[in-house]
Scaffold this motif. Structure first.
Motif, mmCIF file in Angstrom:
data_model
loop_
_atom_site.group_PDB
_atom_site.id
_atom_site.type_symbol
_atom_site.label_atom_id
_atom_site.label_comp_id
_atom_site.label_asym_id
_atom_site.label_seq_id
_atom_site.Cartn_x
_atom_site.Cartn_y
_atom_site.Cartn_z
ATOM 1 N N GLU A 24 1.838 8.473 5.845
ATOM 2 C CA GLU A 24 2.257 8.221 4.239
ATOM 3 C C GLU A 24 3.609 9.331 4.339
ATOM 4 O OE1 GLU A 24 -0.618 9.639 0.170
ATOM 5 O OE2 GLU A 24 -1.562 9.827 2.327
ATOM 6 N N GLU A 25 3.578 10.710 4.628
ATOM 7 C CA GLU A 25 4.082 11.157 4.661
ATOM 8 C C GLU A 25 5.576 10.333 5.142
ATOM 9 O OE1 GLU A 25 3.627 14.446 7.643
ATOM 10 O OE2 GLU A 25 2.258 15.335 5.902
ATOM 11 N N PHE A 26 5.502 9.921 6.254
ATOM 12 C CA PHE A 26 7.181 9.168 6.539
ATOM 13 C C PHE A 26 7.393 7.887 5.766
ATOM 14 C CE2 PHE A 26 9.405 6.804 10.051
ATOM 15 C CZ PHE A 26 10.065 7.057 10.173
ATOM 16 N N HIS A 27 6.665 7.480 5.189
ATOM 17 C CA HIS A 27 6.807 5.939 5.325
ATOM 18 C C HIS A 27 6.743 6.026 3.421
ATOM 19 C CE1 HIS A 27 6.689 1.798 4.928
ATOM 20 N NE2 HIS A 27 5.821 1.489 3.694
ATOM 21 N N GLY A 28 6.402 7.434 2.661
ATOM 22 C CA GLY A 28 5.971 7.307 1.537
ATOM 23 C C GLY A 28 4.554 7.062 0.673
ATOM 24 N N ALA A 29 3.884 6.137 1.611
ATOM 25 C CA ALA A 29 2.959 5.029 0.725
ATOM 26 C C ALA A 29 1.683 5.014 2.512
ATOM 27 C CB ALA A 29 2.951 4.136 0.161
ATOM 28 N N VAL A 30 0.379 4.674 2.193
ATOM 29 C CA VAL A 30 -0.233 4.464 3.204
ATOM 30 C C VAL A 30 -0.488 3.126 2.639
ATOM 31 C CG1 VAL A 30 -2.697 3.507 4.074
ATOM 32 C CG2 VAL A 30 -1.828 6.285 2.961
ATOM 33 N N ALA A 31 0.722 2.667 3.721
ATOM 34 C CA ALA A 31 0.679 0.882 3.674
ATOM 35 C C ALA A 31 0.369 0.436 4.684
ATOM 36 C CB ALA A 31 1.970 0.050 4.330
ATOM 37 N N PRO A 32 -0.557 -0.745 4.103
ATOM 38 C CA PRO A 32 -1.365 -1.472 5.000
ATOM 39 C C PRO A 32 -0.783 -1.741 5.929
ATOM 40 C CG PRO A 32 -1.828 -2.019 2.969
ATOM 41 C CD PRO A 32 -0.862 -1.330 2.856
ATOM 42 N N GLY A 33 0.501 -2.257 6.251
ATOM 43 C CA GLY A 33 1.367 -2.947 7.410
ATOM 44 C C GLY A 33 1.432 -2.125 8.770
ATOM 45 N N LEU A 34 1.626 -1.295 7.751
ATOM 46 C CA LEU A 34 2.293 0.019 9.173
ATOM 47 C C LEU A 34 0.557 0.326 9.119
ATOM 48 C CD1 LEU A 34 3.932 2.502 10.131
ATOM 49 C CD2 LEU A 34 3.522 3.526 8.682
ATOM 50 N N GLU A 59 10.557 -8.385 14.071
ATOM 51 C CA GLU A 59 10.796 -9.568 13.455
ATOM 52 C C GLU A 59 10.564 -9.163 11.492
ATOM 53 O OE1 GLU A 59 9.000 -12.145 15.723
ATOM 54 O OE2 GLU A 59 9.153 -11.408 17.375
ATOM 55 N N THR A 60 10.144 -8.155 11.349
ATOM 56 C CA THR A 60 10.692 -8.094 9.834
ATOM 57 C C THR A 60 10.920 -6.691 9.722
ATOM 58 O OG1 THR A 60 8.592 -7.335 8.268
ATOM 59 C CG2 THR A 60 7.927 -7.018 10.573
ATOM 60 N N ALA A 61 11.339 -6.448 8.235
ATOM 61 C CA ALA A 61 12.176 -5.270 8.502
ATOM 62 C C ALA A 61 11.216 -4.912 7.674
ATOM 63 C CB ALA A 61 14.059 -5.314 7.586
ATOM 64 N N SER A 62 9.988 -4.779 7.224
ATOM 65 C CA SER A 62 8.972 -4.539 6.353
ATOM 66 C C SER A 62 8.195 -3.935 7.542
ATOM 67 C CB SER A 62 8.413 -5.032 5.810
ATOM 68 O OG SER A 62 8.974 -5.929 4.554
ATOM 69 N N CYS A 63 7.578 -2.771 7.171
ATOM 70 C CA CYS A 63 6.847 -1.568 7.835
ATOM 71 C C CYS A 63 6.385 -1.402 9.211
ATOM 72 C CB CYS A 63 5.249 -2.000 7.419
ATOM 73 S SG CYS A 63 4.550 -2.287 5.673
ATOM 74 N N LEU A 64 6.444 -2.777 9.957
ATOM 75 C CA LEU A 64 6.808 -3.006 11.578
ATOM 76 C C LEU A 64 7.589 -1.307 12.380
ATOM 77 C CD1 LEU A 64 5.651 -5.761 13.020
ATOM 78 C CD2 LEU A 64 4.153 -3.613 12.279
ATOM 79 N N GLN A 69 8.963 3.375 14.988
ATOM 80 C CA GLN A 69 10.027 4.966 15.327
ATOM 81 C C GLN A 69 8.698 6.294 14.658
ATOM 82 O OE1 GLN A 69 13.371 4.416 12.679
ATOM 83 N NE2 GLN A 69 12.542 3.548 12.005
ATOM 84 N N LEU A 70 7.562 5.832 14.751
ATOM 85 C CA LEU A 70 6.766 6.695 14.396
ATOM 86 C C LEU A 70 6.279 7.033 16.052
ATOM 87 C CD1 LEU A 70 4.292 6.945 11.829
ATOM 88 C CD2 LEU A 70 6.030 8.719 12.240
#
Length: 202
Positions: A24-34, A59-64, A69-70
């Motif tokens: 959440e801190e890194f991404h800005g929100a708790v994202a299911p994809g992350l 293979e996606t720019a979203s969340c993964l 990186q984490l």
């Protein structure tokens, strides 16, 4: 307890709840994809032999990319993570010299028992109607059970780090740019994401 159990699962140095907080801190929100990406990264890492230096592909720019990186040394900034946006929910970790590695993806055929994950992934519910807590809980319960893994070999053109090469000064904008891009920088060739000064956005 199985691999998907909250108490058992580690995401790098983090337990499940701590990974939620760090994500959440890194991404800005708790994202299911992350969060799902955390399971994917750990599954792939478990197949990489100790001591092997590896790169990553998302293979996606979203969340993964953020999960990678984490939880690995691979980042966009150091060039060890490449985002090749195929629109597929998959990632690979591979030996940076041989290209041999592991691809992990979300297995659509295993989602039937997980209604909230399926509704989130296939956008069967509007975002405002989704219950984030229930989605995350289903991801915690499902863990690796909804993932697929296979061995891959990366194309030779992907291996290695591509340098910028010779740097020159763009004759149009006077900024430094890689000369291999042409007579002017890519921005001056029409690739700029900005509206030219003096013009209002359409």
């Amino acid at each position: 307890m199985g691999m998907g159990d909250k108490e058992d699962r580690r995401f790098g140095p983090y337990g499940f709840d701590e990974f939620l907080r760090v994500a959440e801190e890194f991404h800005g929100a708790v994202a299911p994809g992350l969060i799902l990406g955390g399971y994917m990264v750990e599954m792939a890492k478990s197949q990489i032999p100790d001591g092997v230096l590896y790169d990553a592909i998302s293979e996606t720019a979203s969340c993964l990319p953020d999960a990678i990186q984490l939880l690995t040394p691979c980042t966009i900034g150091n060039g060890w993570l490449k985002v090749i946006d195929l629109g597929l929910y998959a990632l690979s970790l591979f030996d940076k010299y041989t290209g041999e590695g592991i691809r992990v993806s979300l297995d659509q055929g295993k989602l039937a028992p997980y209604r909230e994950i399926r509704a989130w992934y296939f956008k069967l519910k509007e975002k405002r109607d989704q219950d984030l807590r229930l989605i995350v809980e289903e991801i915690r319960k499902a863990g690796e059970k909804i993932l697929a893994m296979r061995k891959i070999r990366v194309s030779p053109g992907i291996l290695g780090k591509t340098g910028k090469g010779e740097i020159g000064v763009c004759p149009a904008c006077q900024e430094g740019y890689p000369v291999k891009h042409g007579a002017t920088c890519l921005s001056c060739q029409g690739g700029s994401p900005y509206v030219p000064r003096g013009r209002d956005p359409a």
